[in-house]
Scaffold this motif. Structure first.
Motif, PDB file in Angstrom:
ATOM      1  N   LYS A 331       0.862  -1.177   0.000  1.00 31.95           N
ATOM      2  CA  LYS A 331       0.000   0.000   0.000  1.00 31.95           C
ATOM      3  C   LYS A 331       0.901   1.230   0.000  1.00 31.95           C
ATOM      4  O   LYS A 331       1.904   1.263   0.724  1.00 31.95           O
ATOM      5  N   PRO A 337       0.070   6.866   8.633  1.00 35.05           N
ATOM      6  CA  PRO A 337      -0.675   5.611   8.559  1.00 35.05           C
ATOM      7  C   PRO A 337      -2.032   5.658   9.245  1.00 35.05           C
ATOM      8  O   PRO A 337      -2.862   4.782   9.019  1.00 35.05           O
ATOM      9  N   MET A 338      -2.283   6.661  10.088  1.00 36.32           N
ATOM     10  CA  MET A 338      -3.564   6.717  10.780  1.00 36.32           C
ATOM     11  C   MET A 338      -4.597   7.522   9.992  1.00 36.32           C
ATOM     12  O   MET A 338      -5.777   7.200   9.985  1.00 36.32           O
ATOM     13  N   THR A 365      -0.329  -3.635   6.973  1.00 36.46           N
ATOM     14  CA  THR A 365      -1.504  -2.851   6.601  1.00 36.46           C
ATOM     15  C   THR A 365      -2.738  -3.684   6.311  1.00 36.46           C
ATOM     16  O   THR A 365      -3.847  -3.156   6.208  1.00 36.46           O
ATOM     17  N   ARG A 433     -17.772   7.312   9.151  1.00 34.75           N
ATOM     18  CA  ARG A 433     -17.592   8.348   8.134  1.00 34.75           C
ATOM     19  C   ARG A 433     -18.870   8.535   7.336  1.00 34.75           C
ATOM     20  O   ARG A 433     -19.325   9.659   7.106  1.00 34.75           O
TER      21      ARG A 433
ATOM     22  N   SER B   7      -7.526   1.588   0.330  1.00 31.71           N
ATOM     23  CA  SER B   7      -8.629   1.471   1.279  1.00 31.71           C
ATOM     24  C   SER B   7      -8.554   2.653   2.228  1.00 31.71           C
ATOM     25  O   SER B   7      -7.523   3.306   2.330  1.00 31.71           O
ATOM     26  N   PRO B   8      -9.661   2.942   2.917  1.00 27.04           N
ATOM     27  CA  PRO B   8      -9.665   4.124   3.778  1.00 27.04           C
ATOM     28  C   PRO B   8      -8.766   3.963   5.008  1.00 27.04           C
ATOM     29  O   PRO B   8      -8.431   2.830   5.392  1.00 27.04           O
ATOM     30  N   SER B   9      -8.417   5.089   5.610  1.00 27.90           N
ATOM     31  CA  SER B   9      -7.575   5.083   6.809  1.00 27.90           C
ATOM     32  C   SER B   9      -8.399   4.553   7.977  1.00 27.90           C
ATOM     33  O   SER B   9      -9.629   4.592   7.925  1.00 27.90           O
ATOM     34  N   PRO B  10      -7.824   4.109   9.066  1.00 23.75           N
ATOM     35  CA  PRO B  10      -6.386   3.984   9.303  1.00 23.75           C
ATOM     36  C   PRO B  10      -5.784   2.783   8.568  1.00 23.75           C
ATOM     37  O   PRO B  10      -6.505   1.833   8.284  1.00 23.75           O
ATOM     38  N   HIS B  11      -4.486   2.886   8.315  1.00 22.18           N
ATOM     39  CA  HIS B  11      -3.829   1.856   7.515  1.00 22.18           C
ATOM     40  C   HIS B  11      -3.070   0.851   8.364  1.00 22.18           C
ATOM     41  O   HIS B  11      -2.440  -0.053   7.836  1.00 22.18           O
TER      42      HIS B  11
END
Lengths: 462, 319
Positions: A331, A337-338, A365, A433, B7-11
């Motif tokens: 990725k 990363p957050m 990930t 979301r 893909s959406p966060s978080p990763h």
């Protein structure tokens, strides 16, 4: 000094600041840059150059199209090749200005020397104009136009300017590097913003996993001797750099739901923004460069970099300069990363707010299959806004928008702590979301209806 | 680009998973299990093995053939239920009674509600109480154990049983150090307070559970016992006795803290713990059973949805 942090929730991911000892390198110029007109929060800027025009580095190429909008400058000298839609990193079409690079000429008046100018200009309006004219936006992630944020509405008063030096996202080290390498400029930038805000208290909030940065900032603040300026070490906890969390950590005040920081007397600016303000005000240099980190869990040490890049450089070009995409990368992320965004289009170009190219391996990930909620409550414990993600997730699935609003889905800051911490790998934030979007939609629809009703009532009176 | 994930966060994700959490609970139970096996011998091991294996197999079978959703199977969670059930039974319980207990615990208390995360009542306790009311003879029968390695065992009726029959005066001269290390009689989970508390500390340190529910139970029991003991020491046993005997420590540390059947907020947990402590003491002092931890926890399990409704997390920037 007692270590302090924000009061609710938070998580402790491994900070993975592997690239912290890599000094900032200046990237060589590519043959072509593509500069987006939508690099800031608010209305996209309107191009003011034509195909075939010759431009210099630092020249305005797009003008703001509203109150919340910003100037966009060319980051290179050369010829405008095209103006039109190009895909951004998510794959959406955005107007870009393509410039073929020729030499490196800057517009007149830009001071590219290293000389530190510590004297703070006294004319507040002129300084604000300069910040606006140089296209400075918040570089902490939201890219909100800085001149708007530094000019609070009449009646509200800034009591504290907080410099966001938390850099709480794992992996990222670009803020850390500028705090070490360009400390004095950041401190002068802070002093300029302090003056603009009427001489309020100024605090650098730094997480304690960056002791060298704390030391450098403390020395610089003491040496430069600006009034009411201090460095506050903060206990390491994500998301410390969240605006509301940082205000809570530093001032022990909570911004009300839906409120702005200024309502509790706070203005928060990132340290990278402070550097941009310094360059704009003292050096007449528009925001056309920024620092970014190339790092990841599958990146060998020699391929990690902290770069100073020109805005508009393609991500793929920067990756090439850094030694290519690592074999094990599963990725590619722009940002941390957050909260960073997964890159769907590697030909996308850097923007003002770009902060990293982050490569994560599959093991780091990969999302595991969703299990059953065991009601452990860890998501609620982790939420820095005090929300109950398990509940919001359930309400979202039930489609209960009023209950979602009642349970404050709209307060979600999308920091990712809930999904990060969920032992059952439930896609909490993904659903919240969407829920947040529905609640915001309902709130807006209500406001519009109320406005229409009020207008109808007043026209009847006439 | 197609080979990279979008893909959406978080990763990234924390290392803790449902299985790792349950694995930690099993680890935390090991000291107490070890003590019970040493103390009660192979018969205890048989009870533990039958219960644990039955629970896991029954859950697996139900998810596979009744739910037809093998992905719902969570072996580590069933294993915890099995171990806890066994620790609530006398070591002399015949294997088929243990199996029935496991069947009720997993089959009735857990899977009929929809499996992992859906049950209202603590499965192990439902299993135990079912056996207690169905096979009272087996469940209150205590034999002098044949411990491993020649460990000396003195036993007879449990301490709480003695008190229920003969009043608080019958335990005069009891050495509490003994009860801390090796309780006198009872099921596996009642033997060693110290081994159980070690497991509890481990769970808190590993951030598997929060200590508030447990501490609230202990505090409530201690305060109620202190008050009654002051009023009439001859009739009512004191705080130390009530904290250290019976299934209180096992219940407070491992059963009341079960995620699924306990409140989610800190204050909710404190109220829930208070309710359990209060009910335990009322049953012990005034009830017809000598011990009331299982009933107290099950009754409070039923109140959890109401507690969850009443106590919400404190929200940021909202009154």
């Amino acid at each position: 000094m007692a270590r302090t942090t924000f009061s609710l929730g938070g998580v402790h991911p491994n900070d993975a600041k592997y690239a912290k000892d890599h000094a900032i390198e200046v990237l060589p110029l590519p043959q072509t840059v593509y500069i987006s007109v939508a690099q800031h929060l608010g209305a996209p800027a309107v191009p003011c150059v034509a195909v075939g025009d010759t431009v210099k580095a630092g020249q305005v190429i797009a003008e703001p199209a509203g109150f919340i909008s910003a100037f966009v400058h060319s980051s290179v000298s050369g010829t405008v090749k095209s103006i039109g839609p190009r895909k951004d990193l998510a794959g959406n079409n955005v107007t870009h200005i393509e410039i073929a690079v020729e030499g490196d000429d800057w517009v007149d008046g830009v001071d590219l020397s290293d000389t530190l100018i510590t004297e703070i200009p006294a004319d507040r309006a002129a300084v604000l104009d300069k910040i606006k004219a140089c296209g400075v936006v918040g570089l902490g992630g939201a890219t909100f136009p800085t001149h708007v944020k530094l000019n609070p509405a009449p009646g509200s008063k800034a009591e504290c300017l907080i410099l966001n030096a938390a850099e709480c996202e794992p992996y990222l080290t670009c803020d850390y590097r500028i705090m070490i390498e360009r400390t004095d400029e950041i401190v002068v930038g802070a002093a300029i913003m302090q003056m603009v805000l009427g001489g309020c208290k100024t605090v650098f909030g730094v997480e304690e996993n960056k002791p060298e940065a704390i030391k450098a900032l403390k020395e610089s603040v003491a040496r430069l001797g600006y009034k009411d300026m201090s460095v506050l070490p903060l206990k390491k906890k994500y998301p410390q750099g969240g605006e509301k969390q940082l205000i809570d950590a530093v001032m022990k005040r909570q911004v009300k739901s839906g409120g702005l920081p200024i309502s509790v007397g706070a203005v928060v600016q990132n340290v990278a923004t402070s550097l941009a303000v310094y360059e704009a005000v003292q050096k007449n240099k528009p925001l056309v460069t920024n620092t970014m980190t190339v790092t990841g869990d599958c990146v060998p040490d020699e391929a990690m970099h902290n770069y100073m890049f020109r805005i508009g450089m393609p991500l793929s070009y920067i990756a090439e300069q850094a030694g290519g995409v690592p074999q094990d990368a599963a990725k590619i992320i722009s940002g941390g990363p957050m909260m960073g965004k997964a890159v769907a289009n590697f030909d996308a170009c850097t923007v003002k707010g770009s902060s990293s190219i982050l490569y994560l391996s599959e093991s780091a990930t990969k999302r595991h299959p969703e299990g059953a909620c065991i009601r452990c409550g860890k998501c609620a414990e982790a939420c820095p806004m005090g929300l109950e993600p398990f509940l919001l997730n359930r309400l979202y699935k039930a489609g209960d928008v009023p209950a979602l609003e009642q349970n404050a889905a709209q307060d979600c800051i999308e920091c990712g702590c809930c999904l990060y911490t969920c032992p059952a790998n439930i896609p909490l934030l993904d659903n919240i979301r969407l829920a947040k979007g529905q609640v915001m939609g309902a709130i807006k629809a209500r406001a519009a209806a109320a406005k229409a009703a009020a207008e109808a009532a007043s026209s009847e009176k006439k | 680009m197609e080979k990279y994930i979008v893909s959406p966060s978080p990763h990234i994700h924390a290392k803790q998973s449902t299985s790792s959490l349950m694995g930690d609970v099993v680890l935390a139970l090991l000291p107490a299990i070890a003590v019970s096996v040493v103390f009660y011998g192979w018969k205890e091991l048989l009870v533990l093995a039958v219960s644990a294996i039955s629970c896991v197999v029954i859950e697996w079978a139900i998810t596979k053939w009744l739910f037809k959703k093998p992905g719902y199977f969570c072996g580590s969670s069933a294993l915890v239920t099995g171990l806890l059930l066994a620790m609530n039974l006398p070591y002399t319980t015949p294997w088929w009674v243990v199996f029935i207990g496991a069947l009720v615990a997993i089959g009735v208390a857990k899977m009929t509600f929809g499996g992992l995360g859906q049950n209202v009542f603590n499965p192990a306790l439902v299993g135990r109480v079912f056996l207690l009311v169905s096979f009272p003879a087996y469940m209150t029968h205590w034999e002098i154990p044949q411990g491993l390695f020649g460990v000396d065992a003195i036993t007879g009726p449990t301490l709480l049983g003695r008190v229920a029959e003969n009043g608080a005066a019958s335990i005069e001269g009891l050495n509490y150090w003994d009860t801390l290390f090796l309780n006198m009689g009872g099921s596996a989970g009642e033997i060693s307070a110290l081994a159980l508390l070690a497991g509890f500390v481990y769970l808190v340190c590993r951030r598997v559970i929060k200590p508030w529910i447990t501490l609230s139970i202990f505090a409530t029991v201690a305060i109620i016992a202190a008050i009654f003991h002051c009023i009439d020491p001859a009739q009512f046993t004191g705080p130390a006795f009530n904290l250290l005997t019976g299934g209180l420590i096992l219940g407070a540390c491992f059963m009341a803290t079960d995620y699924v059947t306990s409140p989610m907020s800190t204050w909710g947990g404190v109220i829930y713990g208070f309710g359990i402590g209060f009910l335990v003491m009322m049953i012990r002092y005034f009830g017809s059973y000598p011990e009331g931890v299982s009933f107290a926890i099950l009754i409070m399990n039923a109140v959890v949805p109401l507690i969850n409704r009443a106590f919400h997390q404190k929200k940021f920037g909202r009154a």
